[in-house]
Motif scaffolding. Structure first.
Motif, mmCIF file in Angstrom:
data_model
loop_
_atom_site.group_PDB
_atom_site.id
_atom_site.type_symbol
_atom_site.label_atom_id
_atom_site.label_comp_id
_atom_site.label_asym_id
_atom_site.label_seq_id
_atom_site.Cartn_x
_atom_site.Cartn_y
_atom_site.Cartn_z
ATOM 1 N N ARG A 156 -32.713 -7.350 -17.270
ATOM 2 C CA ARG A 156 -33.919 -7.963 -17.837
ATOM 3 C C ARG A 156 -34.926 -6.897 -18.251
ATOM 4 N NH1 ARG A 156 -38.696 -11.457 -15.170
ATOM 5 N NH2 ARG A 156 -39.135 -12.857 -16.916
ATOM 6 N N GLY A 157 -35.094 -5.879 -17.423
ATOM 7 C CA GLY A 157 -36.004 -4.796 -17.787
ATOM 8 C C GLY A 157 -35.549 -4.054 -19.025
ATOM 9 N N MET A 158 -34.239 -3.838 -19.145
ATOM 10 C CA MET A 158 -33.702 -3.200 -20.349
ATOM 11 C C MET A 158 -34.020 -4.016 -21.590
ATOM 12 S SD MET A 158 -29.939 -2.004 -19.031
ATOM 13 C CE MET A 158 -29.404 -1.609 -20.695
ATOM 14 N N ALA A 159 -33.812 -5.331 -21.498
ATOM 15 C CA ALA A 159 -34.053 -6.190 -22.660
ATOM 16 C C ALA A 159 -35.514 -6.135 -23.080
ATOM 17 C CB ALA A 159 -33.645 -7.628 -22.347
ATOM 18 N N GLU A 160 -36.431 -6.206 -22.129
ATOM 19 C CA GLU A 160 -37.854 -6.182 -22.460
ATOM 20 C C GLU A 160 -38.254 -4.843 -23.080
ATOM 21 O OE1 GLU A 160 -40.181 -7.272 -19.092
ATOM 22 O OE2 GLU A 160 -39.522 -9.366 -19.115
#
Length: 233
Positions: A156-160
């Motif tokens: 999720r952090g990568m996507a954001e």
């Protein structure tokens, strides 16, 4: 112009539904997974617009070779679905460091390797779409699933981060929270007329992924939250 997609992490269930949906919409699709026999059977069933690419997405050289095979068959990649997940369903006292790392490598490290390969194509052309498959554990850690939860938080952090980095250059990055259990293939086969909404229908999820691909650039979704209908939350 026809899209070229890579689905990283194809298996019975949602991965297969995504492949079928994208081919039905006119995409040419590269299917990544380690299950050689299953991939080849699926690619044969899907026809000339799909290619089976047995790939260990945690191996940089294998990922590079996999994308090269897709490009040779269909051209530059403009859609990537990072769908592979590494599960470690143990708590802190039981999970081994190797199991914890494996969950991270499949979910996050593998997604990094695939995204790096795909993004070069997207930036050289007219942009593209990168979709990450998430889970409830990406927003709310699950007890007894330390490795899985940590890996999904990382995704999720990568996507954001990627959405902010690549959005100005025309690359749509989205994260999908699958908040519930996806209907298993065995249930669909044994109860084709079953009514009820305790499971998410993988074909319906695939429709939502395709919507992300076709969204206008003026109104991109960063995070999509999908769950089955329930009477009360």
């Amino acid at each position: 112009m026809a899209h070229t997609a890579v689905i990283a992490g194809v298996g019975p269930g949602l991965g297969e539904s995504l492949a079928r949906k994208f081919v039905d919409e006119g995409c040419r699709v590269g299917l990544f997974a380690r299950s050689t026999d299953y991939l080849e059977e699926l690619a044969t069933d899907l026809g000339d617009d799909a290619v089976a690419v047995p790939t260990d997405i945690t191996d940089p050289e294998a990922v590079e070779a996999g994308f090269r095979e897709v490009r040779d068959a269909f051209g530059p990649v403009d859609i990537l679905v990072n769908h592979a997940s590494g599960g470690s369903w143990k708590g802190v006292r039981d999970v081994s460091p190797d199991e914890f790392e494996r969950a991270w490598r499949v979910s996050a490290y593998g997604a990094l390797l695939c995204t790096r390969e795909a993004v070069d194509d997207m930036l050289a052309e007219d942009g593209g779409t990168v979709v990450f498959t998430g889970a409830t554990s990406a927003v709310r850690g699950r007890g007894g699933a330390l490795g899985f939860s940590a890996a999904k938080f990382a995704v999720r952090g990568m996507a954001e981060s990627l959405a902010r980095e690549l959005g100005p250059d025309g690359v749509h990055v989205a994260h999908v929270v699958i908040d519930g259990q996806i209907e298993p293939p065995a249930v669909r086969e044994s109860q084709p007329d079953r009514e009820g909404a305790e499971f998410l229908d993988p074909d319906a999820i695939a429709d939502s992924y395709w919507h992300l691909v076709t969204q206008d650039r003026s109104a991109w979704t960063l995070e999509l939250d999908l769950r089955p209908h329930v009477e009360e939350f």
